[in-house]
Design a protein around this motif. Structure first.
Motif, PDB file in Angstrom:
ATOM      1  N   ASP A 149      54.647 -60.394 -18.078  1.00 20.98           N
ATOM      2  CA  ASP A 149      55.537 -59.899 -19.131  1.00 20.98           C
ATOM      3  C   ASP A 149      55.755 -58.382 -19.069  1.00 20.98           C
ATOM      4  N   ASN A 150      55.269 -57.756 -17.970  1.00 23.05           N
ATOM      5  CA  ASN A 150      55.487 -56.323 -17.763  1.00 23.05           C
ATOM      6  C   ASN A 150      54.955 -55.485 -18.927  1.00 23.05           C
ATOM      7  N   SER A 151      53.864 -55.943 -19.541  1.00 27.88           N
ATOM      8  CA  SER A 151      53.348 -55.265 -20.724  1.00 27.88           C
ATOM      9  C   SER A 151      52.436 -54.098 -20.395  1.00 27.88           C
ATOM     10  N   GLY A 152      51.916 -54.057 -19.151  1.00 21.79           N
ATOM     11  CA  GLY A 152      50.993 -53.007 -18.785  1.00 21.79           C
ATOM     12  C   GLY A 152      49.641 -53.176 -19.457  1.00 21.79           C
ATOM     13  N   GLY A 153      48.804 -52.154 -19.341  1.00 22.17           N
ATOM     14  CA  GLY A 153      47.511 -52.168 -19.994  1.00 22.17           C
ATOM     15  C   GLY A 153      46.377 -52.656 -19.104  1.00 22.17           C
ATOM     16  N   LEU A 154      45.180 -52.672 -19.656  1.00 24.51           N
ATOM     17  CA  LEU A 154      43.981 -53.068 -18.916  1.00 24.51           C
ATOM     18  C   LEU A 154      43.960 -54.580 -18.676  1.00 24.51           C
ATOM     19  N   HIS A 155      43.384 -54.974 -17.522  1.00 23.95           N
ATOM     20  CA  HIS A 155      43.362 -56.408 -17.199  1.00 23.95           C
ATOM     21  C   HIS A 155      42.180 -56.765 -16.314  1.00 23.95           C
ATOM     22  N   GLN A 156      41.179 -55.919 -16.234  1.00 24.98           N
ATOM     23  CA  GLN A 156      40.101 -56.111 -15.270  1.00 24.98           C
ATOM     24  C   GLN A 156      39.408 -57.458 -15.410  1.00 24.98           C
ATOM     25  N   TYR A 157      39.106 -57.861 -16.646  1.00 26.62           N
ATOM     26  CA  TYR A 157      38.359 -59.091 -16.865  1.00 26.62           C
ATOM     27  C   TYR A 157      39.097 -60.066 -17.776  1.00 26.62           C
ATOM     28  N   ASP A 158      40.429 -59.995 -17.777  1.00 25.52           N
ATOM     29  CA  ASP A 158      41.224 -60.995 -18.489  1.00 25.52           C
ATOM     30  C   ASP A 158      42.512 -61.218 -17.713  1.00 25.52           C
ATOM     31  N   HIS A 159      43.425 -61.994 -18.272  1.00 29.78           N
ATOM     32  CA  HIS A 159      44.655 -62.337 -17.568  1.00 29.78           C
ATOM     33  C   HIS A 159      45.878 -61.681 -18.192  1.00 29.78           C
ATOM     34  N   ASN A 160      45.674 -60.503 -18.779  1.00 29.48           N
ATOM     35  CA  ASN A 160      46.822 -59.690 -19.156  1.00 29.48           C
ATOM     36  C   ASN A 160      47.676 -59.403 -17.928  1.00 29.48           C
ATOM     37  N   ALA A 161      47.030 -59.311 -16.767  1.00 28.65           N
ATOM     38  CA  ALA A 161      47.705 -59.238 -15.470  1.00 28.65           C
ATOM     39  C   ALA A 161      46.746 -59.825 -14.442  1.00 28.65           C
ATOM     40  N   PHE A 162      47.263 -60.136 -13.257  1.00 26.63           N
ATOM     41  CA  PHE A 162      46.461 -60.718 -12.192  1.00 26.63           C
ATOM     42  C   PHE A 162      46.371 -59.744 -11.023  1.00 26.63           C
ATOM     43  N   ALA A 163      45.204 -59.739 -10.371  1.00 26.37           N
ATOM     44  CA  ALA A 163      45.000 -58.958  -9.146  1.00 26.37           C
ATOM     45  C   ALA A 163      44.525 -59.933  -8.069  1.00 26.37           C
ATOM     46  N   TYR A 164      45.473 -60.641  -7.468  1.00 25.45           N
ATOM     47  CA  TYR A 164      45.142 -61.665  -6.490  1.00 25.45           C
ATOM     48  C   TYR A 164      44.788 -61.038  -5.142  1.00 25.45           C
ATOM     49  N   ASN A 165      43.674 -61.469  -4.562  1.00 26.03           N
ATOM     50  CA  ASN A 165      43.320 -61.087  -3.196  1.00 26.03           C
ATOM     51  C   ASN A 165      43.515 -62.297  -2.291  1.00 26.03           C
ATOM     52  N   ILE A 166      44.408 -62.171  -1.313  1.00 26.16           N
ATOM     53  CA  ILE A 166      44.700 -63.271  -0.392  1.00 26.16           C
ATOM     54  C   ILE A 166      44.002 -62.982   0.925  1.00 26.16           C
ATOM     55  N   ALA A 167      42.969 -63.756   1.225  1.00 24.95           N
ATOM     56  CA  ALA A 167      42.175 -63.546   2.432  1.00 24.95           C
ATOM     57  C   ALA A 167      42.907 -64.080   3.664  1.00 24.95           C
ATOM     58  N   LEU A 168      42.392 -63.715   4.839  1.00 23.61           N
ATOM     59  CA  LEU A 168      42.995 -64.175   6.089  1.00 23.61           C
ATOM     60  C   LEU A 168      42.947 -65.691   6.219  1.00 23.61           C
ATOM     61  N   ASP A 169      41.961 -66.337   5.562  1.00 22.44           N
ATOM     62  CA  ASP A 169      41.870 -67.800   5.617  1.00 22.44           C
ATOM     63  C   ASP A 169      42.692 -68.483   4.533  1.00 22.44           C
ATOM     64  N   GLY A 170      43.417 -67.698   3.713  1.00 24.77           N
ATOM     65  CA  GLY A 170      44.295 -68.267   2.702  1.00 24.77           C
ATOM     66  C   GLY A 170      43.699 -68.394   1.328  1.00 24.77           C
ATOM     67  N   ASN A 171      42.398 -68.201   1.178  1.00 23.18           N
ATOM     68  CA  ASN A 171      41.790 -68.267  -0.151  1.00 23.18           C
ATOM     69  C   ASN A 171      42.271 -67.118  -1.025  1.00 23.18           C
ATOM     70  N   VAL A 172      42.519 -67.431  -2.301  1.00 24.26           N
ATOM     71  CA  VAL A 172      43.029 -66.449  -3.260  1.00 24.26           C
ATOM     72  C   VAL A 172      41.973 -66.246  -4.344  1.00 24.26           C
ATOM     73  N   VAL A 173      41.514 -65.004  -4.520  1.00 20.42           N
ATOM     74  CA  VAL A 173      40.429 -64.695  -5.443  1.00 20.42           C
ATOM     75  C   VAL A 173      40.881 -63.647  -6.456  1.00 20.42           C
ATOM     76  N   ASP A 174      40.450 -63.808  -7.689  1.00 16.08           N
ATOM     77  CA  ASP A 174      40.585 -62.783  -8.724  1.00 16.08           C
ATOM     78  C   ASP A 174      39.431 -62.999  -9.704  1.00 16.08           C
ATOM     79  N   PHE A 175      39.175 -62.000 -10.526  1.00 15.94           N
ATOM     80  CA  PHE A 175      38.178 -62.158 -11.574  1.00 15.94           C
ATOM     81  C   PHE A 175      38.732 -63.044 -12.689  1.00 15.94           C
ATOM     82  N   ASP A 176      37.839 -63.834 -13.265  1.00  6.77           N
ATOM     83  CA  ASP A 176      38.167 -64.626 -14.437  1.00  6.77           C
ATOM     84  C   ASP A 176      37.580 -63.918 -15.655  1.00  6.77           C
TER      85      ASP A 176
END
Length: 245
Positions: free
Chosen positions: A119-146
């Protein structure tokens, strides 16, 4: 009379309460619409991709300076009602993945990082889903903090295919968008995208040529200040996508 005084008191408190800070749009990118979803084959040969301009991946968020033989990146974007699409080309002389466990130091291996604020709201999101920080590894696994600082797999949110030919790796990525009430393990419906919608967005690449830690972290948006490795914490630094037809 007493009820009126109570009402005035409540209204006074509301008027004095600080309002939520609104994200300032910056580094705005207009994203073109595609009627047909790209085939995720890691080649990007569709006509819709051919009509879309390349954008640079050239902001060194972390590490010393590097030359183009070590790393060079560029990307394209498309959208339709179902998803956002990313075509990424990376020239990297070494692809390094030293951690089989997807939850162990994933940021220190070669990988793509996608930052999405639905929703383009900005703000902190380290340990919630206000925004996502997806890490896509070389093997295809996608990781973020929950919630609660626990890393989880988000493989259902992102579909990706990559092809490596010599030093060039091409990533073709489909990104589903979700509201901030997303819960891992639950059935979460993705957001239906539409014209003129704004999305907070940044793209980055973790580059490691064989060290114990990544040597560079190269992003798509300029981050002011000395500490530029903040996108995984604060969505205010994300650029803004505007969906166009």
């Amino acid at each position: 009379m007493q009820k009126q005084l109570c009402l005035f008191f409540i209204l006074g408190l509301l008027s004095c309460s600080p309002s939520k800070k609104v994200k300032e749009d910056h580094q705005i990118i207009e994203v073109e619409y595609t009627l047909e979803s790209p085939t995720l084959d890691g080649r990007g040969l569709e006509n819709s991709w051919n009509k879309t301009k390349w954008l640079p991946l050239d902001q060194n968020w972390l590490g010393t300076s590097y030359d183009h033989e070590d790393f060079n990146g560029r990307y394209k974007l498309l959208w339709n009602e179902e998803a956002l699409y990313v075509l990424l080309e990376v020239i990297d002389d070494v692809l390094y993945d030293s951690h089989e466990d997807p939850f162990k130091l994933w940021w220190n291996d070669d990988s793509v990082q996608l930052f999405i604020d639905e929703d383009n709201s900005g703000g902190l999101h380290q340990y919630d889903h206000n925004a996502f920080a997806y890490n896509i590894a070389l093997d295809g696994n996608v990781v973020d903090f929950d919630l609660g600082n626990e890393p989880k797999l988000y493989n259902e949110n992102i579909t990706t295919t990559k092809i490596t030919e010599d030093k060039l790796t091409t990533w073709e990525i489909e990104v589903k968008l979700f509201k901030n009430d997303f819960e891992v393990g639950k059935k979460n419906g993705s957001v239906f995208l539409s014209k003129d919608k704004k999305i907070g967005f940044a793209l980055a690449y973790c580059d490691n040529d064989g060290s114990t830690e990544r040597e560079n972290f190269i992003g798509s948006v300029f981050v002011p200040g000395e500490d530029k490795n903040v996108a995984w914490i604060n969505a205010d630094v994300f650029g803004t996508l505007v969906l166009k037809e």
